[in-house]
Each structure stands twice: as C-alpha cells, then as structure tokens.
Design an enzyme around this catalytic site. Structure first.
Site, PDB file in Angstrom:
ATOM      1  CB  CYS A 300      41.307  46.533  29.725  1.00  0.00           C
ATOM      2  SG  CYS A 300      42.343  48.020  29.280  1.00  0.00           S
ATOM      3  CG  HIS A 348      41.448  46.981  25.272  1.00  0.00           C
ATOM      4  ND1 HIS A 348      40.380  47.049  26.165  1.00  0.00           N
ATOM      5  CD2 HIS A 348      41.239  45.106  24.642  1.00  0.00           C
ATOM      6  CE1 HIS A 348      40.122  46.241  26.466  1.00  0.00           C
ATOM      7  NE2 HIS A 348      40.272  44.929  25.645  1.00  0.00           N
ATOM      8  CG  HIS A 360      38.813  41.466  26.308  1.00  0.00           C
ATOM      9  ND1 HIS A 360      38.815  42.702  25.023  1.00  0.00           N
ATOM     10  CD2 HIS A 360      37.639  41.041  26.085  1.00  0.00           C
ATOM     11  CE1 HIS A 360      37.929  42.501  24.469  1.00  0.00           C
ATOM     12  NE2 HIS A 360      37.345  41.185  25.062  1.00  0.00           N
TER      13      HIS A 360
END
Length: 388
Positions: A300, A348, A360
């Site tokens: 990420c 994240h 993402h």
C-alpha cells in the site's frame, strides 16, 4: 369358599410372561449402553460461522499489513544504516592511509635528525608511539624541527585522533546495523506467520462456503459503494457552495488578490495530483506484494510513494511517516490526490481519486484496484492528508 392364591406382581410383560432370561438380557443391554456412553469421544468443537471466519481472516490480513509496515521501516533503517557504515569504513580506510603516510614522513624526519648528528632517535619507537608529540618532547627534537616538520607532527596527531574517533563510530554503527537486521528478520517472520494463518483458514472452507463468503463480501462492497456515492454528493454540494462564495468575493477588490492566490495554489496541487493519480491508475491489476515498491508489484505505501514520486513529490516509505508528510484535512474536504489512511495504527493507505473512491494495493492475494474508501467500513478510516 374364598380363594387363597397370592396375586401376581404387576409390571411389563414379554409375550405375557417375564422370564429370568428376559430380565438378564435387558440388564446386559442397559450395561452395554451405559458403557458406550461413558467411552464415547468428546464432541468436536463447533465449526466457526462464515462471519467468524471472515472476521478472523480480515484481522489476520490487517495484522500482516501492520507487520509489513514494520518490516518496511526496519528495511529502510537497515538500508540507511548500511550506507552509513560503508561511508564510515571508507573514511576510516582513507584516514588510515593518510595516517600511514604521515607516519612515514615522521620516520624520515627522525632519520634526518640522526644523520645530522642530533640525538639518535629510535625510529621504530617513533613509528609505534601512541603520541608522537610526547616522543619528540622527550627526545628534545621539537626545538630542532623546521616549521614544516612541526606542522607534520601536528597533522599526524590530529589525524590519529580523528581516525580513532571514526573507528569507534564505525564500530557503534555496525552494532546498530546488526540490531536493525535482527528487527528486519523478526518483522519478516511475523508477516509470513499471519499470511499463512489466513491462507489456512480459507483453505478449510468448502466450495459452498467460499461462494457464501463471496456473497457476504459483495454485500459489503455494495454498502461501501453506497456510502461513497453519498460522500460524492456531499462534496459536490460543498464545492458548489464554495464556488458561489468565490464568485461573490470576486466582486470585491479587497478579496480578489487572496482569491487569486488560493486559486493558483489549488491549480498547482491539482496538476501534481493528476500526475500521481495517472500513475496509480496505470498500476491497476498489478499484485500486492508485501515490501514491494514497484514496478511489477506494490504494497500500500509503496504504491502511494511511487505515485507521488511520479508527480515530483518525495514521500517517506512507510504509512506512519507518510501520515505526517502533509496537511491533514477533513474527509468532507478530501480532494483527488490526497492520501487516505486507515486503522488506529495507520497501517494502510490509499490514493483518493474523488467521489468517495481511491486506488490502493489492498492486501496479499489481491491486486491494485479502484475501490470505495469505505471498503472496510467507516470506523477504520483514520485521516486524510494532502501531501503537496
């Protein structure tokens, strides 16, 4: 005349007669049943529901992603420490070479003093002396050295002290590097452990259970998309109100300059954000791989770092640093290009593209994709940061 017979006992009869053999058989049957009940194996633990499995898997993926960011941080620290150690060792080598040259020069001075009839110095002692200044003082040679020779002695003493200091610094950095490498190994093992546990849970599901789990995920996705649409409407309404307010302000010369400056700033950010989004969109379909920064795969924070690098903006490597690399804004004020962070541990991150959506790298086993920022619910959204 009255009967004197004893009445028969009442009870269950077999074919009208309760014989000793029948009673014995019934007793044996009861004992056998009781024995079977006593020896029966304890019942297995109840199989978890799909909802429980899904929650456990999601928790494990979250834990794996947290461990991944720790791995990324340890890896970055190790890389920086290794470069520092290399620089220090290179510096020590150069200083040692210079020190040896100075030592040889001092030896030649001692030999010259001997040839000119001065007190005969012990050249070997000079070359091995910890402090040449003390040596020259003790042999009373300093008074007979030329300015150039005295400068050479001073340089040697200074260089020797600097070399000793650099060697100590290099040794300390090597110890730090060893610690960083140990942390890197631990983080890597932690990631692999979490991922293995998640895969094991999923592998135990039947085909029917997997289909039902997919249906649950689809329902959650639909709810996430609905919330994204709501946010898009709110942002559109806010943008319209802001535009109307700006139009009213343009009529006032006292505010026109400030409005122009704000417009220029927004335009500059939008240009950079468009480049970052274009890069991220080009990565859609590439696999999530923990610790990866491209170009074939990403995690990420590796994706967001690479996207903004394409726009000329340098972001830190890990989420816990990226969250501090810009200005925090409210979710309602989020603009395309902003970074959306998730979970309390900020493990994240996704690149906001507008209308409640982001690009993402979701988790292991998935691919870079466009998805609602509500993919895991509203509660996991941590913050929104504008990096440039």
């Amino acid at each position: 005349m009255a009967s004197h017979r004893t009445p028969r006992p009442t009870g269950t009869r077999v074919a009208g007669i309760r014989t000793p053999a029948a009673l014995a058989t019934a007793a044996l049957t009861s004992v056998a049943l009781l024995s079977q009940t006593a020896n029966a194996a304890p019942s297995a633990e109840p199989r978890p529901s799909l909802e429980e499995v899904e929650k456990k898997v999601n928790d494990l993926y979250h834990q794996a992603e947290s461990a991944t960011e720790k791995y990324n941080a340890a890896k970055e620290k190790t890389s920086k420490q290794r470069k520092k150690v290399d620089r220090l060792l290179d510096d020590v080598a150069k200083r040692t070479e210079k020190l040896n040259t100075s030592r040889e020069e001092l030896g030649s001075f001692a030999a010259a003093q001997y040839r000119t009839g001065a007190s005969a110095p012990d050249t070997a002692t000079l070359l091995l002396a910890d402090d040449p200044q003390d040596y020259f003082d003790q042999t009373q040679l300093m008074s007979r050295l030329t300015t150039r020779q005295k400068a050479a002695v001073d340089d040697y003493i200074t260089e020797q002290a600097a070399t000793t200091k650099k060697r100590a610094e290099a040794s300390k950095s090597l110890q730090t590097l060893t610690t960083s490498q140990s942390a890197l190994k631990t983080s890597k093992a932690d990631v692999q452990k979490k991922l293995s546990a998640a895969r094991e849970l999923l592998s135990d599901l039947t085909a029917q259970e997997k289909a039902r789990l997919a249906a649950i995920e689809k329902k959650k996705q639909e709810e996430a998309d609905r919330k994204a649409a709501e946010l898009a409407q709110q942002q559109a309404a806010a943008a319209k109100a802001a535009a109307e307010k700006a139009a009213q302000q343009e009529s006032s010369s006292s505010t026109s300059t400030g409005s122009s400056s704000s417009t220029t700033t927004d335009s500059s950010y939008a240009t950079k954000a468009a480049k970052a989004i274009a890069f991220a969109r080009a990565q859609i379909g590439k696999p999530y791989v923990w610790g990866a920064t491209g170009p074939g795969s990403y995690d990420c924070s590796g994706l967001t770092q690479a996207a903004w690098k394409a726009a000329g903006v340098t972001l830190p490597r890990v989420t816990t640093d990226q969250v501090n690399a810009g200005t925090t804004v409210s979710l309602s004020d989020a603009q395309p290009g902003d970074l959306v962070f998730f979970y309390d541990d900020v493990s994240h991150v996704g690149l906001y593209i507008g209308n409640g959506m982001m690009i993402h790298a979701p988790k292991p086993g998935a691919y870079v994709r466009e998805e609602s920022i509500y993919y895991g619910g509203t509660s996991i959204i941590h913050s929104v940061v504008r990096p440039a």
